[in-house]
Design an enzyme around this catalytic site. Structure first.
Site, mmCIF file in Angstrom:
data_model
loop_
_atom_site.group_PDB
_atom_site.id
_atom_site.type_symbol
_atom_site.label_atom_id
_atom_site.label_comp_id
_atom_site.label_asym_id
_atom_site.label_seq_id
_atom_site.Cartn_x
_atom_site.Cartn_y
_atom_site.Cartn_z
ATOM 1 N N HIS A 92 0.855 -1.183 0.000
ATOM 2 C CA HIS A 92 0.000 0.000 0.000
ATOM 3 C C HIS A 92 0.893 1.236 0.000
ATOM 4 O O HIS A 92 2.004 1.203 0.546
ATOM 5 C CB HIS A 92 -0.888 0.019 1.247
ATOM 6 C CG HIS A 92 -1.877 -1.101 1.313
ATOM 7 N ND1 HIS A 92 -3.231 -0.886 1.431
ATOM 8 C CD2 HIS A 92 -1.717 -2.449 1.287
ATOM 9 C CE1 HIS A 92 -3.860 -2.048 1.473
ATOM 10 N NE2 HIS A 92 -2.951 -3.014 1.394
ATOM 11 N N PRO A 93 0.440 2.323 -0.578
ATOM 12 C CA PRO A 93 1.263 3.545 -0.570
ATOM 13 C C PRO A 93 1.305 4.153 0.826
ATOM 14 O O PRO A 93 0.266 4.341 1.461
ATOM 15 C CB PRO A 93 0.534 4.461 -1.559
ATOM 16 C CG PRO A 93 -0.890 3.997 -1.513
ATOM 17 C CD PRO A 93 -0.837 2.519 -1.280
#
Length: 216
Positions: A92-93
């Site tokens: 995930h960012p």
């Protein structure tokens, strides 16, 4: 399409599994949760409920045990992957306003095309590796030929050939053999040879821990 709507899920799964078995005839496949564009070598085994994501590659004589997830990974020949492993897991960012895929992924809240790729870097597992059950291997990690990862480990860094690692996060425990033996194995690369040639090394494989003395 209309007819498809009324086919029960279990029947769709059975049909897809049958297609997989026909496509990979030399393999033993017990899970329908395999993407269409997966590459698979000869005599691969995929056990029940294993998930193999798109763009994965599994080479000859390797097996994936039950409930294991392959996100974006390539597995060499003769490697053994235990149950309940997570390999090449999605990321995930951490530098966006949110880490939730509902804000950047498919079907996001803003009705815009997905703009973040959860599978960015391929995880590589070499040849003749043993990955214990309940192991997590992060994206982009490379597991060297002949390495062993202890059950329950979380692997965040590359693992050298013929080494044993374990723990959370995993740490180097030992080399399986001394450097002279490792060099001999890396020079031999028996897994790259065809099966008939491998059979010529029968005396090495059946000699237990005396294999090195029989190489000479």
């Amino acid at each position: 399409m209309f007819f498809n709507f009324f086919i029960p899920d279990f029947l769709k799964e059975y049909i897809y599994l049958t297609k997989l078995k026909m496509k990979f005839r030399s393999c033993k496949i017990y899970s329908f949760r395999i993407a269409k564009n997966v590459e698979m070598g000869k005599s691969v085994i995929i056990m029940n409920n294993a998930v193999v994501h798109k763009n994965c590659k599994i080479s000859d004589y390797s097996y994936i045990n039950s409930n294991t997830f392959l996100g974006y990974a390539e597995i060499g020949k003769f490697s053994s992957v235990g149950c309940n492993c997570q390999i090449g897991v999605p990321i995930h960012p951490s530098n966006y306003i949110s880490t939730s895929p509902f804000t950047y992924g498919p079907n996001n809240l803003f009705d815009v095309p997905s703009f973040y790729e959860e599978f960015q870097t391929k995880t590589i597992i070499g040849n003749d590796c043993w990955i214990g059950s309940n192991v997590v291997i992060m994206q982009g990690v490379r597991i060297g030929d002949g390495a062993i990862v202890g059950a329950g480990s979380v692997v965040t860094k590359d693992v050298p050939p013929y080494s044993v690692v374990a723990g959370i996060p995993s740490k180097f425990i030992k080399l399986r053999f001394n450097q002279e033996k490792i060099d001999a194995l890396m020079d031999l690369k028996w897994w790259e040879k065809d099966i008939e040639k491998i059979k010529e090394y029968k005396h090495l494989f059946i000699s237990g821990d005396k294999w090195y003395f029989n190489m000479k």
